[in-house]
Design a protein around this motif. Structure first.
Motif, short mmCIF file in Angstrom:
data_model
loop_
_atom_site.label_atom_id
_atom_site.label_comp_id
_atom_site.label_asym_id
_atom_site.label_seq_id
_atom_site.Cartn_x
_atom_site.Cartn_y
_atom_site.Cartn_z
N SER A 189 0.83 -1.21 0.00
CA SER A 189 0.00 0.00 0.00
C SER A 189 0.86 1.26 0.00
N HIS A 237 -1.72 11.84 -4.31
CA HIS A 237 -1.54 11.03 -5.53
C HIS A 237 -1.72 11.97 -6.71
N THR A 241 -7.32 10.07 -11.05
CA THR A 241 -8.41 9.16 -10.67
C THR A 241 -8.78 9.27 -9.20
N CYS A 242 -8.02 10.03 -8.42
CA CYS A 242 -8.32 10.20 -7.00
C CYS A 242 -8.95 11.57 -6.79
N ALA A 250 -10.18 2.89 -0.46
CA ALA A 250 -10.84 2.21 -1.59
C ALA A 250 -10.08 2.42 -2.89
N ASP A 251 -9.23 3.46 -2.96
CA ASP A 251 -8.48 3.73 -4.20
C ASP A 251 -7.26 2.82 -4.35
N PRO A 253 -6.42 -0.51 -4.08
CA PRO A 253 -6.36 -1.68 -4.97
C PRO A 253 -6.28 -1.30 -6.45
N ARG A 254 -7.04 -0.30 -6.86
CA ARG A 254 -7.01 0.13 -8.25
C ARG A 254 -5.65 0.74 -8.61
N ILE A 255 -5.08 1.54 -7.70
CA ILE A 255 -3.78 2.17 -7.95
C ILE A 255 -2.69 1.12 -8.14
N ALA A 257 -3.23 -2.04 -9.08
CA ALA A 257 -3.53 -2.83 -10.27
C ALA A 257 -3.11 -2.10 -11.55
N GLU A 258 -3.29 -0.77 -11.58
CA GLU A 258 -2.96 -0.03 -12.80
C GLU A 258 -1.50 0.41 -12.85
N SER A 260 0.17 2.62 -10.89
CA SER A 260 0.43 4.05 -10.69
C SER A 260 0.84 4.37 -9.26
#
Length: 572
Positions: A189, A237, A241-242, A250-251, A253-255, A257-258, A260
């Protein structure tokens, strides 16, 4: 502060400062300590009161701006009477009413200007102005303690704030137990990584150095903005997207995965690099830190490490230490690809802009990563626009501070004198053993002064000397012409950098004319002091001979002067 309202000799209290200094919070703590009712404090009324144990009344105006009428509106009778009562009580030996008032410094003076004039109101207004200008807390014979929270050290506030922030019990709930194994707060994280990096002594010290330099550059940062800085450091960040460029759990996992994660770099967040420019400029702390131009200044060696270090044997150890070993914010796959494209492409290739943005972030990271033992070798402070900032902190501020009472190295004083000489005379003087005073036939403010007036020895000689002393809350260059006559030039960071750069023969365009005008003003004060010394020494000349000395430089840049005399005809 509490003693003013609970001791044997009660006095009123004014809390002033800029927005975000914590005035209202301190009022709430005093109210709580005096056992005021929580329900009364929770009301929206800017004015509340309670009875003190002594039987006297404490009037609390916790927000002066909300108590006074808007600009141009008529005063309400209760509001006007209360402030007039306060003004009268300040200069009265007998009173049973005491006040606790929280107000921004500008609002405080403006309010007393708008009040109907009376002797007590005029005296109170003059008192507040004097206490603000002279940075005093009290005045004899006046029942008031005046606390200007803007005079506090931003660096010391940071020490308290970062300790409270990192030790907040909520972090344990995030990083321990089941939450600590989750994606949002687990080992990968960026929120957790930023929190861990914020705990490192080196990063804290570098950030504290920047805030301390703001203090010595007359830039105050309130506690509210320091807390905003710490929150942004951990949650920032730079991606789109944030929301508000701040991560929530919640952001994460997506960060991840992508790919970034690098955009959450704490090194970039500390300077507000994750925020839009307009937003960054609107927040004082990021506006002030941005003035260091951290990331936009560099050296050939630093950029060689960042760009070619992986393939250069002489630089590879640095590259591995600062980028290769940093799995979060170092040389990840996207950095290596952009780096390769940059090296192989033409200079004018527009696709290089992405890598140049990455370079800015990595330069910022190096500022917080380079250990103290390598700071000199890698020219750490060349990563900012203030190349002499490290020297200013370590060898000037932390040497002559009243707690240490040391003496600044002679070569530093000599360099500043050389810078002064070049501005005062307007020529590239190399002499740093004497402070040269010159004028012009036009005015003392002329850019080039070819009339030699006198020189002052830097090392102690016949009552003359030039040294760096502590004056008020910062260092100052003190020029002593005799034991009774001296002048001081306060050395904030910008002035120190200005004189040092001029002494080296180069002045970047980023410096404004303000420093130049400040030095010319100091020159005028020195010339006035010189006249005072001559008068005290009763130096007289021949009334029939007018003489002056023309100033020029020899081939080595040292000043020399030639006397020119004009014989005046005697008056019949």
């Amino acid at each position: 502060m509490l003693a003013c309202l609970t001791g044997e000799s009660l006095v009123s209290v004014i809390l002033t400062g800029t927005a975000g200094d914590g005035k209202t919070h301190l009022c709430s703590k005093i109210w709580e300590h005096l056992q005021g009712e929580a329900a009364v404090w929770a009301s929206n009324n800017p004015y509340i009161n309670l009875t003190l144990p002594s039987g006297t009344t404490l009037h609390v105006i916790r927000d002066l701006s909300a108590w006074v009428p808007p600009q141009g509106a008529e005063w309400e009778l209760d509001a006007r009477n209360l402030l007039e009562q306060f003004s009268d009580g300040l200069f009265s030996a007998q009173t049973s009413d005491y006040f606790l008032i929280a107000a921004n410094d500008g609002q405080l003076i403006e309010t007393w200007r708008r009040l109907p004039d009376s002797p007590a109101v005029s005296k109170a207004r003059a008192l507040f102005e004097q206490l603000l200008v002279e940075d005093q807390e009290e005045q004899p014979g006046v029942a008031l303690r005046f606390f200007n929270l803007s005079r506090g050290s931003s660096a010391q506030l940071f020490d308290c704030a970062v300790d409270a922030f990192l030790n907040h019990p909520g972090w344990k709930l995030c990083f321990e137990g089941e939450n600590g194994e989750s994606v949002a707060f687990g080992p990968k994280s960026p929120i957790r990584r930023n929190y861990e990096l914020l705990q490192t002594p080196l990063l804290q010290q570098r950030l504290r150095d920047l805030l301390e330099l703001c203090d010595y550059n007359d830039l105050h940062i309130p506690i509210r903005e320091i807390l905003a800085l710490l929150v942004n450091a951990v949650l920032g960040h730079s991606g789109n997207t944030c929301k508000d460029h701040l991560m929530v759990p919640a952001d994460v996992p997506r960060i991840i995965a992508e790919g970034s994660v690098a955009k959450a770099s704490i090194y970039n967040n500390l300077i507000g690099g994750n925020l839009r420019e307009s937003r960054r400029e609107s927040i004082g702390v990021f506006n002030y830190l941005d003035r260091f131009r951290l990331g936009h200044e560099t050296t050939n060696r630093i950029d060689s490490i960042l760009i070619f270090g992986e393939a250069d044997e002489a630089l590879q150890s640095y590259y591995d230490q600062y980028l290769g070993s940093d799995t979060f914010y170092g040389a990840d796959a996207s950095y290596r690809k952009a780096q390769s494209d940059y090296v192989e492409s033409a200079d004018e290739d527009l696709s290089n802009s992405r890598f140049l943005e990455m370079l800015v972030v990595q330069r910022r990271a190096l500022f917080f990563k380079i250990p103290t033992k390598e700071a000199t070798d890698l020219h750490l402070w060349d990563l900012t626009v203030f190349r002499f900032a490290g020297e200013y902190l370590e060898r000037v501020v932390r040497t002559v501070h009243p707690n240490l009472k040391g003496r600044v190295d002679r070569h530093i004083v000599s360099r500043l004198v050389r810078g002064l000489n070049r501005v005062i005379v307007g020529m590239l003087i190399n002499d740093d053993r004497k402070l040269c005073l010159g004028t012009s036939l036009q005015s003392t403010g002329a850019k080039v002064s070819r009339i030699y007036e006198d020189s002052i020895s830097v090392v102690p000689s016949k009552g003359e000397r030039v040294e760096i002393v502590w004056q008020g809350n910062k260092p100052a260059l003190q020029v002593t012409l005799s034991e009774q006559i001296s002048e001081v030039f306060p050395l904030n960071l910008v002035r120190y950098e200005f004189l040092s750069r001029v002494a080296e023969g180069a002045l970047p365009s980023s410096f404004s004319k303000e420093c130049y005008e400040d030095v010319l003003s100091f020159k005028s004060r020195l010339l006035t002091a010189l006249k005072k010394r001559r008068k005290a020494e009763a130096v007289e000349g021949d009334e029939f001979i007018l003489s002056f000395q023309r100033l020029r430089l020899d081939e080595n840049g040292n000043p020399e002067h030639r006397t020119i005399q004009l014989n005046l005809p005697a008056t019949p």
